[in-house]
Write a protein that holds these residues in place. Structure first.
Motif, short mmCIF file in Angstrom:
data_model
loop_
_atom_site.label_atom_id
_atom_site.label_comp_id
_atom_site.label_asym_id
_atom_site.label_seq_id
_atom_site.Cartn_x
_atom_site.Cartn_y
_atom_site.Cartn_z
N TYR A 23 -6.83 90.75 53.81
CA TYR A 23 -7.69 89.77 53.16
C TYR A 23 -8.09 90.19 51.74
O TYR A 23 -9.00 89.61 51.15
CB TYR A 23 -8.93 89.50 54.02
CG TYR A 23 -8.58 88.70 55.25
CD1 TYR A 23 -8.58 87.31 55.23
CD2 TYR A 23 -8.19 89.34 56.43
CE1 TYR A 23 -8.21 86.58 56.34
CE2 TYR A 23 -7.82 88.62 57.55
CZ TYR A 23 -7.83 87.23 57.50
OH TYR A 23 -7.46 86.50 58.61
N ARG A 24 -7.39 91.15 51.19
CA ARG A 24 -7.64 91.50 49.78
C ARG A 24 -7.27 90.30 48.90
O ARG A 24 -6.17 89.76 49.01
CB ARG A 24 -6.80 92.71 49.38
CG ARG A 24 -7.02 93.15 47.93
CD ARG A 24 -6.06 94.26 47.52
NE ARG A 24 -6.19 94.58 46.11
CZ ARG A 24 -5.36 95.37 45.44
NH1 ARG A 24 -4.33 95.91 46.06
NH2 ARG A 24 -5.54 95.61 44.16
N PRO A 25 -8.18 89.86 48.02
CA PRO A 25 -7.89 88.69 47.19
C PRO A 25 -6.94 89.01 46.05
O PRO A 25 -6.64 90.18 45.78
CB PRO A 25 -9.27 88.30 46.66
CG PRO A 25 -10.02 89.60 46.61
CD PRO A 25 -9.53 90.39 47.79
N PRO A 53 -14.13 83.06 49.87
CA PRO A 53 -13.19 82.46 50.83
C PRO A 53 -12.53 83.51 51.73
O PRO A 53 -12.32 83.27 52.92
CB PRO A 53 -12.17 81.76 49.93
CG PRO A 53 -12.94 81.43 48.68
CD PRO A 53 -13.87 82.58 48.49
N GLU A 54 -12.25 84.67 51.15
CA GLU A 54 -11.62 85.73 51.93
C GLU A 54 -12.57 86.31 52.98
O GLU A 54 -12.15 86.59 54.11
CB GLU A 54 -11.11 86.84 51.02
CG GLU A 54 -9.96 86.45 50.12
CD GLU A 54 -10.41 85.69 48.86
OE1 GLU A 54 -9.54 85.13 48.18
OE2 GLU A 54 -11.63 85.66 48.58
N SER A 55 -13.84 86.47 52.63
CA SER A 55 -14.78 87.01 53.61
C SER A 55 -15.05 86.01 54.72
O SER A 55 -15.26 86.39 55.88
CB SER A 55 -16.09 87.45 52.94
OG SER A 55 -16.93 86.36 52.63
N VAL A 56 -15.04 84.73 54.38
CA VAL A 56 -15.19 83.69 55.41
C VAL A 56 -14.00 83.73 56.37
O VAL A 56 -14.16 83.68 57.59
CB VAL A 56 -15.32 82.30 54.75
CG1 VAL A 56 -15.26 81.20 55.82
CG2 VAL A 56 -16.63 82.20 53.97
N TRP A 88 -8.38 98.01 41.12
CA TRP A 88 -8.75 96.90 40.25
C TRP A 88 -9.01 97.39 38.83
O TRP A 88 -9.66 98.40 38.63
CB TRP A 88 -10.02 96.21 40.76
CG TRP A 88 -9.91 95.67 42.14
CD1 TRP A 88 -10.44 96.20 43.27
CD2 TRP A 88 -9.20 94.49 42.55
NE1 TRP A 88 -10.13 95.43 44.36
CE2 TRP A 88 -9.36 94.38 43.95
CE3 TRP A 88 -8.46 93.53 41.87
CZ2 TRP A 88 -8.80 93.32 44.67
CZ3 TRP A 88 -7.89 92.49 42.59
CH2 TRP A 88 -8.07 92.38 43.97
N ALA A 89 -8.50 96.65 37.86
CA ALA A 89 -8.80 96.94 36.46
C ALA A 89 -10.21 96.40 36.16
O ALA A 89 -10.74 95.55 36.89
CB ALA A 89 -7.79 96.26 35.56
N PRO A 90 -10.85 96.86 35.09
CA PRO A 90 -12.20 96.38 34.77
C PRO A 90 -12.30 94.88 34.60
O PRO A 90 -13.37 94.31 34.83
CB PRO A 90 -12.50 97.12 33.45
CG PRO A 90 -11.73 98.39 33.56
CD PRO A 90 -10.44 97.99 34.23
N ASP A 91 -11.19 94.21 34.24
CA ASP A 91 -11.26 92.76 34.08
C ASP A 91 -11.07 92.00 35.39
O ASP A 91 -11.08 90.76 35.40
CB ASP A 91 -10.22 92.27 33.05
CG ASP A 91 -8.78 92.50 33.51
OD1 ASP A 91 -8.57 93.07 34.60
OD2 ASP A 91 -7.86 92.11 32.77
N GLY A 92 -10.90 92.72 36.50
CA GLY A 92 -10.79 92.08 37.79
C GLY A 92 -9.38 91.84 38.27
O GLY A 92 -9.19 91.33 39.38
N THR A 93 -8.39 92.22 37.49
CA THR A 93 -7.01 92.04 37.91
C THR A 93 -6.53 93.25 38.70
O THR A 93 -7.03 94.36 38.53
CB THR A 93 -6.07 91.84 36.68
OG1 THR A 93 -6.23 92.96 35.81
CG2 THR A 93 -6.45 90.57 35.94
N PRO A 94 -5.55 93.06 39.58
CA PRO A 94 -5.09 94.19 40.39
C PRO A 94 -4.29 95.18 39.57
O PRO A 94 -3.61 94.80 38.61
CB PRO A 94 -4.20 93.51 41.45
CG PRO A 94 -3.77 92.23 40.82
CD PRO A 94 -4.90 91.79 39.95
N LEU A 95 -4.38 96.45 39.93
CA LEU A 95 -3.60 97.50 39.27
C LEU A 95 -2.28 97.68 39.98
O LEU A 95 -2.15 97.38 41.16
CB LEU A 95 -4.39 98.80 39.27
CG LEU A 95 -5.66 98.82 38.42
CD1 LEU A 95 -6.43 100.11 38.68
CD2 LEU A 95 -5.34 98.65 36.95
#
Length: 210
Positions: free
Chosen positions: A136-138, A155-158, A203-210
């Motif tokens: 469930y990782r977004p 939505p993922e936690s739901v 996660w990068a500081p801007d919220g995108t995956p590394l």
């Protein structure tokens, strides 16, 4: 629109060490240590995730500091949160724990921990708890500039909550599962400007995956 210059630091406190932290993690030494070394660090493995699901359930309605102070006792009485050991608990064990003032003596939460241990063991036949939770990782994670920007659920936690309940888990509501996702690095809700932002390695500081 470009945020105001102080938007990234409005809810941050710079400590004597020069590091910026949210106010909730800045004053209490126990919370500061937890924030600096644990919160948001990726947790993998059945036992580690089961422990955190259990502690998040005990935290419901209480402060996280209360749980942290009692965590050593929780680990002792629940045998390090080894799922097989907890799954074998009987009603006599529940009554024994209700008499132990070192932990949070809530019968529903104690029984839920036993129930969840049994559900965790059963999940081994279908990929296991680690694989289920991490599925469930977004695609992206929030990038909050203020505490008010941090959502209570997603939505993922739901979806994770619904699936865990379907699998027989208890005390796994969407808000509790969002807190779990924050705690184990599945998402990064460190405030922009915090010294911990982007430190998960996922996660990068801007919220995108590394």
């Amino acid at each position: 629109m470009t945020p105001p210059q102080d938007a990234a630091t409005a809810d941050l406190v710079t400590g004597g060490d020069g590091l910026a932290r949210p106010a909730w993690a800045a004053a209490d030494p126990l919370l500061r240590e937890y924030y600096d070394t644990e919160w948001g660090v990726p947790v993998r493995g059945e036992q580690g995730i089961f422990e955190r699901i259990s502690l998040e359930a005990f935290q419901a309605g209480l402060s996280w500091a209360t749980v942290l102070r009692k965590r050593p006792a929780f680990r002792e009485v629940f045998h390090g949160f080894a799922p097989d050991a907890v799954a074998a608990f009987t009603e006599a064990d529940v009554k024994r724990l209700l008499g132990d003032a070192r932990i949070i003596r809530n019968a529903a939460k104690i029984r839920a921990t036993v129930t969840n241990a049994r559900a965790t063991v059963a999940l081994r036949q279908d990929g296991g708890l680690d694989a289920l939770v991490w599925s469930y990782r977004p695609a992206v994670t929030p990038a909050p500039r203020a505490l008010s920007d941090v959502p209570a659920s997603s939505p993922e936690s739901v979806a994770l909550s619904k699936e865990l309940r379907r699998r027989g888990f208890a005390f796994v509501g969407p808000t509790t599962m969002f807190a779990l996702m924050e705690a184990i690095g599945l998402i990064d809700t460190h405030l922009v400007g915090s010294h911990r932002r982007g430190s998960s390695g996922l996660w990068a500081p801007d919220g995108t995956p590394l």
